[in-house]
Design a protein around this motif. Structure first.
Motif, PDB file in Angstrom:
ATOM      1  N   PRO A  25     -26.746  29.508  19.413  1.00 40.71           N
ATOM      2  CA  PRO A  25     -28.066  29.796  18.832  1.00 40.71           C
ATOM      3  C   PRO A  25     -28.181  29.388  17.364  1.00 40.71           C
ATOM      4  O   PRO A  25     -27.188  29.308  16.646  1.00 40.71           O
ATOM      5  CB  PRO A  25     -28.184  31.317  18.964  1.00 40.71           C
ATOM      6  N   SER A  26     -29.431  29.169  16.965  1.00 37.68           N
ATOM      7  CA  SER A  26     -29.703  28.965  15.547  1.00 37.68           C
ATOM      8  C   SER A  26     -29.824  30.342  14.893  1.00 37.68           C
ATOM      9  O   SER A  26     -30.173  31.322  15.548  1.00 37.68           O
ATOM     10  CB  SER A  26     -31.002  28.183  15.355  1.00 37.68           C
ATOM     11  N   ILE A  27     -29.519  30.397  13.611  1.00 38.23           N
ATOM     12  CA  ILE A  27     -29.693  31.610  12.826  1.00 38.23           C
ATOM     13  C   ILE A  27     -30.507  31.194  11.610  1.00 38.23           C
ATOM     14  O   ILE A  27     -30.102  30.294  10.865  1.00 38.23           O
ATOM     15  CB  ILE A  27     -28.338  32.228  12.427  1.00 38.23           C
ATOM     16  N   THR A  28     -31.653  31.804  11.420  1.00 36.51           N
ATOM     17  CA  THR A  28     -32.582  31.344  10.392  1.00 36.51           C
ATOM     18  C   THR A  28     -32.452  32.061   9.057  1.00 36.51           C
ATOM     19  O   THR A  28     -33.123  31.699   8.100  1.00 36.51           O
ATOM     20  CB  THR A  28     -34.034  31.481  10.890  1.00 36.51           C
ATOM     21  N   THR A  29     -31.595  33.062   8.988  1.00 35.08           N
ATOM     22  CA  THR A  29     -31.428  33.795   7.741  1.00 35.08           C
ATOM     23  C   THR A  29     -30.138  33.377   7.041  1.00 35.08           C
ATOM     24  O   THR A  29     -29.172  32.979   7.691  1.00 35.08           O
ATOM     25  CB  THR A  29     -31.407  35.311   8.000  1.00 35.08           C
ATOM     26  N   PRO A  30     -30.111  33.480   5.711  1.00 33.71           N
ATOM     27  CA  PRO A  30     -28.891  33.133   4.976  1.00 33.71           C
ATOM     28  C   PRO A  30     -27.742  34.080   5.309  1.00 33.71           C
ATOM     29  O   PRO A  30     -27.952  35.251   5.643  1.00 33.71           O
ATOM     30  CB  PRO A  30     -29.287  33.297   3.507  1.00 33.71           C
ATOM     31  N   MET A  31     -26.542  33.546   5.214  1.00 36.01           N
ATOM     32  CA  MET A  31     -25.332  34.346   5.375  1.00 36.01           C
ATOM     33  C   MET A  31     -24.210  33.603   4.658  1.00 36.01           C
ATOM     34  O   MET A  31     -24.360  32.420   4.331  1.00 36.01           O
ATOM     35  CB  MET A  31     -24.994  34.562   6.847  1.00 36.01           C
ATOM     36  N   PRO A  32     -23.084  34.244   4.402  1.00 39.21           N
ATOM     37  CA  PRO A  32     -21.985  33.558   3.737  1.00 39.21           C
ATOM     38  C   PRO A  32     -21.611  32.271   4.475  1.00 39.21           C
ATOM     39  O   PRO A  32     -21.440  32.267   5.695  1.00 39.21           O
ATOM     40  CB  PRO A  32     -20.845  34.578   3.790  1.00 39.21           C
ATOM     41  N   GLY A  33     -21.549  31.176   3.728  1.00 39.58           N
ATOM     42  CA  GLY A  33     -21.191  29.891   4.307  1.00 39.58           C
ATOM     43  C   GLY A  33     -22.359  29.111   4.879  1.00 39.58           C
ATOM     44  O   GLY A  33     -22.246  27.924   5.156  1.00 39.58           O
ATOM     45  N   HIS A  34     -23.494  29.771   5.064  1.00 31.82           N
ATOM     46  CA  HIS A  34     -24.705  29.137   5.590  1.00 31.82           C
ATOM     47  C   HIS A  34     -25.901  29.648   4.766  1.00 31.82           C
ATOM     48  O   HIS A  34     -26.669  30.482   5.236  1.00 31.82           O
ATOM     49  CB  HIS A  34     -24.921  29.487   7.068  1.00 31.82           C
ATOM     50  N   PRO A  35     -26.062  29.179   3.543  1.00 29.44           N
ATOM     51  CA  PRO A  35     -27.131  29.708   2.688  1.00 29.44           C
ATOM     52  C   PRO A  35     -28.544  29.468   3.215  1.00 29.44           C
ATOM     53  O   PRO A  35     -29.470  30.161   2.825  1.00 29.44           O
ATOM     54  CB  PRO A  35     -26.914  28.991   1.357  1.00 29.44           C
ATOM     55  N   ARG A  36     -28.706  28.512   4.121  1.00 26.92           N
ATOM     56  CA  ARG A  36     -30.027  28.231   4.704  1.00 26.92           C
ATOM     57  C   ARG A  36     -30.062  28.542   6.203  1.00 26.92           C
ATOM     58  O   ARG A  36     -30.924  28.057   6.918  1.00 26.92           O
ATOM     59  CB  ARG A  36     -30.389  26.775   4.472  1.00 26.92           C
ATOM     60  N   GLY A  37     -29.115  29.314   6.668  1.00 23.72           N
ATOM     61  CA  GLY A  37     -29.023  29.600   8.088  1.00 23.72           C
ATOM     62  C   GLY A  37     -28.135  28.580   8.785  1.00 23.72           C
ATOM     63  O   GLY A  37     -27.518  27.727   8.143  1.00 23.72           O
ATOM     64  N   LYS A  38     -28.076  28.672  10.105  1.00 22.05           N
ATOM     65  CA  LYS A  38     -27.202  27.813  10.898  1.00 22.05           C
ATOM     66  C   LYS A  38     -28.000  27.169  12.019  1.00 22.05           C
ATOM     67  O   LYS A  38     -28.685  27.842  12.766  1.00 22.05           O
ATOM     68  CB  LYS A  38     -26.077  28.661  11.496  1.00 22.05           C
ATOM     69  N   PRO A  39     -27.913  25.836  12.150  1.00 21.50           N
ATOM     70  CA  PRO A  39     -28.628  25.182  13.253  1.00 21.50           C
ATOM     71  C   PRO A  39     -27.981  25.475  14.614  1.00 21.50           C
ATOM     72  O   PRO A  39     -26.789  25.754  14.696  1.00 21.50           O
ATOM     73  CB  PRO A  39     -28.518  23.693  12.941  1.00 21.50           C
ATOM     74  N   PRO A  62     -25.835  38.717   9.725  1.00 21.28           N
ATOM     75  CA  PRO A  62     -27.277  38.639   9.970  1.00 21.28           C
ATOM     76  C   PRO A  62     -27.755  39.623  11.028  1.00 21.28           C
ATOM     77  O   PRO A  62     -27.051  39.932  11.981  1.00 21.28           O
ATOM     78  CB  PRO A  62     -27.470  37.197  10.467  1.00 21.28           C
ATOM     79  N   ALA A  63     -28.987  40.092  10.851  1.00 19.88           N
ATOM     80  CA  ALA A  63     -29.584  41.023  11.814  1.00 19.88           C
ATOM     81  C   ALA A  63     -29.645  40.389  13.201  1.00 19.88           C
ATOM     82  O   ALA A  63     -29.467  41.079  14.211  1.00 19.88           O
ATOM     83  CB  ALA A  63     -30.973  41.436  11.348  1.00 19.88           C
ATOM     84  N   PHE A  64     -29.886  39.081  13.269  1.00 14.15           N
ATOM     85  CA  PHE A  64     -29.915  38.395  14.563  1.00 14.15           C
ATOM     86  C   PHE A  64     -28.603  38.619  15.308  1.00 14.15           C
ATOM     87  O   PHE A  64     -28.595  38.931  16.493  1.00 14.15           O
ATOM     88  CB  PHE A  64     -30.148  36.892  14.371  1.00 14.15           C
ATOM     89  N   CYS A  65     -27.501  38.456  14.616  1.00 13.71           N
ATOM     90  CA  CYS A  65     -26.178  38.611  15.243  1.00 13.71           C
ATOM     91  C   CYS A  65     -25.960  40.046  15.707  1.00 13.71           C
ATOM     92  O   CYS A  65     -25.474  40.272  16.811  1.00 13.71           O
ATOM     93  CB  CYS A  65     -25.081  38.211  14.266  1.00 13.71           C
TER      94      CYS A  65
END
Length: 95
Positions: A25-39, A62-65
């Protein structure tokens, strides 16, 4: 995402050595190592070599996770089925 031991008879727990929910899945919120989310389809940098989440239980997760809960339909019989199901869901819910 938590990667715990999972057996087919243990709904609600993750399969060891899977990590599909940290890749597909994509993650649209920032997190450590992915400041713009993860595709979608990209391995999260927080997924350890043993396929366990390094952010599990931390406020940076992230809340998504935290909201993604393992289920038989999502996890399938193996890692490849889980990746396929999550990838299909990603495609179906694209804006």
């Amino acid at each position: 995402m938590v990667i715990k031991e999972r057996s087919p008879s243990a709904p609600g727990s993750c399969r060891a050595g899977c990590g599909a929910c940290c890749i597909a899945p994509s993650i649209t919120t920032p997190m450590p190592g992915h400041p713009r989310g993860k595709p979608a389809g990209e391995r999260c940098v927080n997924l350890a070599d043993d396929l366990r989440c390094r952010l599990w239980g931390r406020p940076e997760r992230p809340a998504f996770c935290a909201g993604l809960q393992p289920a038989g339909e999502m996890c399938g019989d193996d890692r490849l089925q889980a990746i396929a199901w999550l990838s299909a869901l990603e495609q179906a819910t694209r804006p």
